[in-house]
Design an enzyme around this catalytic site. Structure first.
Site, PDB file in Angstrom:
ATOM      1  CG  PHE A   7      97.643  10.076 -60.254  1.00  0.00           C
ATOM      2  CD1 PHE A   7      99.018  10.032 -60.048  1.00  0.00           C
ATOM      3  CD2 PHE A   7      96.815   9.709 -59.214  1.00  0.00           C
ATOM      4  CE1 PHE A   7      99.535   9.617 -58.824  1.00  0.00           C
ATOM      5  CE2 PHE A   7      97.317   9.291 -57.993  1.00  0.00           C
ATOM      6  CZ  PHE A   7      98.698   9.247 -57.818  1.00  0.00           C
ATOM      7  CG  HIS A  22      91.691   2.189 -60.772  1.00  0.00           C
ATOM      8  ND1 HIS A  22      92.465   2.058 -61.908  1.00  0.00           N
ATOM      9  CD2 HIS A  22      92.320   3.112 -60.004  1.00  0.00           C
ATOM     10  CE1 HIS A  22      93.517   2.863 -61.819  1.00  0.00           C
ATOM     11  NE2 HIS A  22      93.460   3.526 -60.674  1.00  0.00           N
ATOM     12  CG  HIS A  47      98.592   0.751 -60.774  1.00  0.00           C
ATOM     13  ND1 HIS A  47      98.205   0.763 -62.098  1.00  0.00           N
ATOM     14  CD2 HIS A  47      98.106   1.906 -60.244  1.00  0.00           C
ATOM     15  CE1 HIS A  47      97.523   1.854 -62.343  1.00  0.00           C
ATOM     16  NE2 HIS A  47      97.447   2.584 -61.246  1.00  0.00           N
ATOM     17  CD  GLU A  63      87.265   0.750 -58.327  1.00  0.00           C
ATOM     18  OE1 GLU A  63      88.404   0.734 -57.796  1.00  0.00           O
ATOM     19  OE2 GLU A  63      87.018   0.202 -59.428  1.00  0.00           O
ATOM     20  CB  CYS A  95      96.148   4.637 -63.785  1.00  0.00           C
ATOM     21  SG  CYS A  95      97.059   5.702 -62.671  1.00  0.00           S
ATOM     22  CE  LYS A 146      95.460  -0.873 -61.307  1.00  0.00           C
ATOM     23  NZ  LYS A 146      94.109  -0.846 -61.880  1.00  0.00           N
TER      24      LYS A 146
END
Lengths: 88, 403
Positions: free
Chosen positions: B390, B294, B331, B305, B162, B326
């Site tokens: 990830f 994010h 995403h 976050e 990502c 997003k």
């Protein structure tokens, strides 16, 4: 028999986590078995394959203990069996 | 050290076929999330995604060329065409070798690969399309951009899940800043909607059954998206000398690895990447007015976050506006960073901060000003755009308004 089902669940957990089967008991906590959230997902995947059931995400999120896993699987297996019986 | 600015932009996403449509939707708080149409969803537990609705490759490419390019690289090339045209940059003979093409894509042509698997494993056919490798390889977009524009400088793709396109834009920033490259075409592209790939996401139980509600107490997972976004980067002096329009400056780039868990994020790792970006931009944390988060709306990302932001900004965190776009474009994995950098650049240029759409209930673990549902007219000087992938690979861009 629910004892047999319990044993199957416990042995799937032991196999997935690469633990000796005698270590995994119905009242063992995730923490003491070193099961984190990704391990939990892997265990559910193995249980879905073992019992040929689908565990919905909503239910998966609620599972906090091995006992809850066993209870949940028991219900889903019963539902699946009832569904098949109705289909006959 | 040369300052680096964005002189051209291009995007194709769930929010529209070009950058203007993309921004317009963000400013209106309009989401592009809907029922997934390009895959038979009857065997999948989730149903919603952020697709490029009604996309027809023949509207952008001659038939013969379509054979050679997977959907993901088509998006990258479409976005690059728009960005290059938008920038007005011209490549003379020397120029063709002087710039870099750095793209981000994490699964490349996986749709083509999935089709190949259907042929082999489901239909039992003895062969796959000979163009499978050329279409599947993650570098395909970078290659096609080079081919279409005759650009012979360094060109490569970065794959960091990502964070892919943030890593790509960051490397492009450093290449132009250092003088190694005279310009860069950079961004990312991803096409996620194939049965196999969606099944892989379903198995992780992190995809929402309805929509993406970042930072909301009742959030229930992420929504996958597709598309491409590209930026043209140039040194500020060169941009001014040729009278180019300037969207924003890319002021800094920071990276870190969580070195923790392969899927669970770490607040320490995220904080480290944000601090690194601030350091690279040579600004204190108190200069930041907006963060494009994010913000995937998974149970675990949003509070992690939030904790990372609080660790970096201290009490200043309460003066920040933070939103996750997003919530509107989904995403888009390897393309996420590029779409979000574009959103941030527009936000700075237009003095409008995009909202977090779909927000319903505040979560005490995500207690930031998340610009709920409606965009906000605010002029901000510096912004961050976060990507926390990830595998714990974090990449953060710092952008600055250009007046």
């Amino acid at each position: 028999m629910s004892d047999q089902l319990t044993q199957r669940v416990l042995s799937v957990i032991a196999a997935t986590q690469r633990l000796p089967p005698e270590k995994v008991k119905i009242d063992s906590s995730f923490e003491e078995l070193g099961i984190d959230s990704m391990d939990g997902i892997n265990i559910l995947f193995a249980l879905e394959n073992e019992f040929d059931i689908t565990i919905p995400d909503e239910q998966a999120k609620q599972i906090r203990s091995i006992r809850e896993m066993v209870d949940g699987i028991q219900k889903l297996v019963a539902e699946a069996a009832a569904g098949k019986a109705q289909g006959q | 050290m040369r300052r680096v600015v964005i002189t051209g932009v291009g995007a194709i996403s769930a929010l529209g076929r070009n950058a203007k449509e993309f921004w317009s939707a963000l400013a209106q708080g309009r989401s592009g999330i809907g029922p997934i149409e390009t895959v038979d969803m009857s065997k999948l537990r989730f149903q919603y995604g952020a697709e490029v609705r009604g996309y027809k490759p023949c509207e952008y490419f001659p038939e013969k060329q379509i054979d050679f390019i997977d959907r993901f690289a088509q998006f990258g090339l479409i976005a690059a065409r728009e960005a290059i045209r938008d920038s007005g940059i011209e490549f003379d003979r020397a120029g063709r070798h002087a710039g870099a093409i750095i793209t981000g894509s994490c699964v490349g042509g996986q749709c083509t690969q999935d089709d190949g698997f259907v042929e082999l494993y489901q239909k039992g056919r003895p062969r796959v399309n000979p163009l499978t490798i050329a279409r599947t390889m993650g570098n395909a977009a970078a290659s096609h951009i080079a081919m279409e524009f005759g650009l012979t400088g360094p060109a490569y793709n970065i794959s960091t899940a990502c964070s892919s396109s943030n890593h790509a834009i960051g490397q492009a920033l450093w290449a132009v800043r250092s003088g190694a490259s005279q310009f860069a075409i950079t961004g990312g592209c991803e096409a996620v909607f194939s049965m196999g790939f969606l099944k892989a996401w379903e198995a992780m139980r992190v995809v929402s059954p309805d929509t993406c509600r970042p930072f909301s107490k009742d959030r229930n997972g992420m929504i996958l998206g597709e598309g491409g976004a590209m930026l043209v980067l140039e040194p500020l002096d060169a941009a001014l000398a040729r009278g180019a329009q300037i969207y924003a400056e890319i002021a800094g780039f920071g990276m870190s690895a969580d070195a923790g868990h392969i899927t669970q994020p770490s607040a320490e790792g995220a904080a480290l990447a944000m601090r690194s970006a601030l350091q690279d931009a040579r600004i204190g944390f108190d200069r930041i007015g907006y963060i494009n988060a994010h913000g995937t709306a998974t149970q675990v990302n949003d509070p992690t976050e939030t904790a990372a932001i609080r660790a970096v900004f201290g009490p200043h965190a309460d003066r920040l506006a933070v939103s996750s776009t997003k919530s509107m474009h989904g995403h888009a994995l390897g393309a996420a960073g590029a779409l979000e950098a574009l959103a941030t650049a527009f936000a700075l240029r237009n003095g409008i901060l995009p909202p977090t759409a779909g927000f319903r209930q505040p979560d005490p673990d995500c207690d930031l000003d998340v610009i709920p549902n409606e965009s906000r007219p605010v002029k901000v000087e510096f912004a961050l755009s976060n990507s926390f992938a990830f595998g714990g690979l974090n990449a953060v861009l710092a952008l600055r308004r250009f007046d």
